[in-house]
Write an enzyme that holds these catalytic residues in place. Sequence first.
Site, PDB file in Angstrom:
ATOM      1  N   SER A  65       2.636  48.214  75.017  1.00 19.93           N
ATOM      2  CA  SER A  65       1.774  47.522  74.885  1.00 19.93           C
ATOM      3  C   SER A  65       2.053  46.560  73.761  1.00 19.93           C
ATOM      4  O   SER A  65       2.769  47.177  72.697  1.00 19.93           O
ATOM      5  CB  SER A  65       0.314  47.903  74.778  1.00 19.93           C
TER       6      SER A  65
ATOM      7  N   TYR B  49      -4.931  54.254  70.087  1.00 19.32           N
ATOM      8  CA  TYR B  49      -4.158  53.625  71.300  1.00 19.32           C
ATOM      9  C   TYR B  49      -2.788  52.728  70.641  1.00 19.32           C
ATOM     10  O   TYR B  49      -1.990  52.981  71.070  1.00 19.32           O
ATOM     11  CB  TYR B  49      -5.200  52.233  71.742  1.00 19.32           C
TER      12      TYR B  49
END
Length: 276
Positions: free
Chosen positions: A150, A163
């Site tokens: 990501s 995350y």
Amino acid sequence: MGLFKKTTKPSQQAYAVVTGAGSGIGQSFALALGKRGGTVVCADINLAAAEKTVALLAEHGAKAYAVACDVGQAEQVADLAEQAEQLMQHPVTLVINNAGVGLGGKFDELSLEDWQWVTHVNLWGVIHGCHFFVPKFKKLGHGAIINVASAAGYTAAPEMTAYNVTKSGVLGLSETLFSELKKSNIKVNVLCPTLVPTNIIKNGRIPSRYSGLADHALMNFAMTTSEAVAELTLNRLDKGKLYTIPQLDAKLFWLMKRVSPNLYTKFLGFSYSFFK
């Protein structure tokens, strides 16, 4: 294994395993591979979701199989690696480590159980996928890996600590493997998008104060689709590229961070001070 020939482009006529294939980017990867003549093992913790993807592939005449797998469990990924070969009657030539979950919140709001939950899937899932498939690729003499990270892996946005850490780990793993596996004829690509319309927010652990905003952002600011991201990533893998950064905002953050990392982090902290 020498009986099995490698193709010039690993996304073409692939014998692929896709994790998290029941929805979102994983499903789009599976469908794209089917259109490219591939045979696909669709793995997902939700077997019913994986079976729906298999049904979609069957509509296009592609061979596909559904397998239930919790990628955070090493023994399940080991079984997946063996089962995939048996189902396809062919060595796996491409693995896409896509399964992932979302987690947001301030650092001191997160429990250790939150950390364990997100690393179980986002980081250990990718480690397990690489661990059990790389030796098979080396034995085969070729192979390819796509790891879904990501833009969070390098943007270091506030209130996404856990995350961010998992995606940074996936990015670092992919960069290392790209160099290490080159001599073994194994290609590696790492996908680093920003917002893509998927179920990751719906199925994740996002503070209620941001859930509506996150849904709105996905609907209005994604700037791409999961289908477009999958196609772009497969094309870049075929070209031997390491990074796939699909959106303009992701590319802008990438450039800012590398040109002046200190200025970037100061700007991020300054900007966040207005949103506390």
